[in-house]
Design a protein around this motif. Structure first.
Motif, PDB file in Angstrom:
ATOM      1  N   LEU A 204       4.159  -0.021  -8.861  1.00  0.00           N
ATOM      2  CA  LEU A 204       2.826   0.418  -9.271  1.00  0.00           C
ATOM      3  C   LEU A 204       2.093  -0.715  -9.993  1.00  0.00           C
ATOM      4  O   LEU A 204       0.925  -1.005  -9.704  1.00  0.00           O
ATOM      5  CB  LEU A 204       2.961   1.632 -10.196  1.00  0.00           C
ATOM      6  CG  LEU A 204       1.764   2.553 -10.356  1.00  0.00           C
ATOM      7  CD1 LEU A 204       1.402   3.215  -9.036  1.00  0.00           C
ATOM      8  CD2 LEU A 204       2.066   3.610 -11.423  1.00  0.00           C
ATOM      9  N   ALA A 205       2.798  -1.372 -10.919  1.00  0.00           N
ATOM     10  CA  ALA A 205       2.193  -2.465 -11.675  1.00  0.00           C
ATOM     11  C   ALA A 205       1.862  -3.649 -10.764  1.00  0.00           C
ATOM     12  O   ALA A 205       0.818  -4.285 -10.908  1.00  0.00           O
ATOM     13  CB  ALA A 205       3.125  -2.903 -12.797  1.00  0.00           C
ATOM     14  N   ALA A 206       2.758  -3.949  -9.827  1.00  0.00           N
ATOM     15  CA  ALA A 206       2.520  -5.057  -8.906  1.00  0.00           C
ATOM     16  C   ALA A 206       1.288  -4.800  -8.049  1.00  0.00           C
ATOM     17  O   ALA A 206       0.448  -5.690  -7.860  1.00  0.00           O
ATOM     18  CB  ALA A 206       3.743  -5.276  -8.019  1.00  0.00           C
ATOM     19  N   ARG A 207       1.169  -3.602  -7.516  1.00  0.00           N
ATOM     20  CA  ARG A 207       0.007  -3.257  -6.690  1.00  0.00           C
ATOM     21  C   ARG A 207      -1.285  -3.277  -7.504  1.00  0.00           C
ATOM     22  O   ARG A 207      -2.368  -3.503  -6.952  1.00  0.00           O
ATOM     23  CB  ARG A 207       0.205  -1.884  -6.050  1.00  0.00           C
ATOM     24  CG  ARG A 207       1.281  -1.863  -4.963  1.00  0.00           C
ATOM     25  CD  ARG A 207       1.392  -0.497  -4.311  1.00  0.00           C
ATOM     26  NE  ARG A 207       2.428  -0.438  -3.294  1.00  0.00           N
ATOM     27  CZ  ARG A 207       2.271  -0.860  -2.034  1.00  0.00           C
ATOM     28  NH1 ARG A 207       1.101  -1.352  -1.642  1.00  0.00           N
ATOM     29  NH2 ARG A 207       3.267  -0.776  -1.171  1.00  0.00           N
ATOM     30  N   ALA A 208      -1.175  -3.055  -8.819  1.00  0.00           N
ATOM     31  CA  ALA A 208      -2.353  -3.093  -9.684  1.00  0.00           C
ATOM     32  C   ALA A 208      -2.711  -4.515 -10.106  1.00  0.00           C
ATOM     33  O   ALA A 208      -3.701  -4.730 -10.809  1.00  0.00           O
ATOM     34  CB  ALA A 208      -2.112  -2.239 -10.927  1.00  0.00           C
TER      35      ALA A 208
END
Length: 273
Positions: A204-208
């Motif tokens: 989730l953090a990577a995609r953000a």
């Protein structure tokens, strides 16, 4: 009396047998309470907690801190909603709790979050590391871990209620879901749930647009803070060595998901003040 206890226990057993669902990672979950009910009860517990913190003047209103947390969580929630459409209508909000000694953060069913100032200041976290924490916590909500926690609490309460019925003590038969919602703020997740939130959260953090390497440095900092007695945040997490190895192994895959340009938040986040 034995017959009454038998009926109650049979009802509990029947509930446990049929109440199964699947998590985002394919894990079978035992659910006594539905995710929808968990959201309703979590809201009541959250509002009660926030009212108490407000009365104690423990909610941070500093504009710089508020903007920082609102931006990070906004970007994470934008990705969460994109990948988990059922969360689109959640009442996403975040409280920043003024507690310099507490290393903790959480997200309840329905997207109601909190982060303590202690975890930011004591670990000297950068934005990428904060994103890993909040991504992890948001993942608990997306994977219905709150409902799982509440289900465990309800299972215990059901047992107590059965005893109450047998002893004719009606005072024991309290509102199971209300009690469970309050306990969900206090009870730790299982290690399985923590590992699951690690996997969903780093993605989730990577995609953000946040660096996946920060997941590793975050837990390195957390482990150093632990000493002989690990922080509350680590109480039921996988062992430090295994966690770092697992997260490090995921970094190359997550970097491939990392956007070339930083994404702006699309989903609005309410700051509780």
């Amino acid at each position: 009396m034995k017959r009454i206890v038998g009926i109650v226990c049979a009802a509990i057993t029947a509930t446990l047998i049929v109440a199964c669902t699947t998590s985002p990672t394919g894990r079978t979950q035992l659910m006594i309470i539905s995710p929808e009910s968990a959201i309703v009860e979590s809201k009541a517990a959250y509002l009660s907690t926030m009212q108490s913190l407000d009365e104690q003047q423990k909610l941070v209103t500093d504009p710089t801190t508020v903007k920082r947390i609102q931006t990070i969580t906004g970007r994470l929630v934008t990705e969460a909603v994109a990948r988990y459409p059922s969360s689109r209508n959640w009442e996403w909000s975040v409280a920043i709790i003024d507690d310099a000694e507490t290393l903790n953060a959480w997200c309840m069913a329905g997207g109601r979050m909190a982060i303590y100032t202690g975890i930011i200041s004591k670990l000297d976290l950068n934005d990428d590391e904060i994103a890993q924490i909040m991504g992890h916590e948001i993942s608990h909500a997306l994977a219905n871990h709150t409902a799982e926690q509440m289900s465990r609490a309800i299972a215990i309460n059901m047992g107590v209620t059965a005893v109450g019925v047998a002893s004719d003590n009606s005072g024991i038969a309290l509102s199971a879901t209300a009690i469970a919602a309050q306990l969900a703020l206090q009870l730790p997740n299982s290690r399985t749930a923590e590992s699951e939130a690690d996997r969903i959260g780093i993605e989730l953090a990577a995609r953000a647009g946040y660096a996946p390497e920060a997941a590793v440095t975050l837990w390195q900092k957390m482990n150093k803070q632990g000493g002989d007695r690990p922080p509350e945040f680590l109480s039921t997490h996988p062992s430090p060595g295994n966690r770092e190895k697992t997260l490090q192994a995921l970094v190359p895959e997550m970097k491939a998901l990392n956007p070339q340009q930083v994404k702006a938040a699309v989903h609005a986040i309410t700051i509780v003040q």
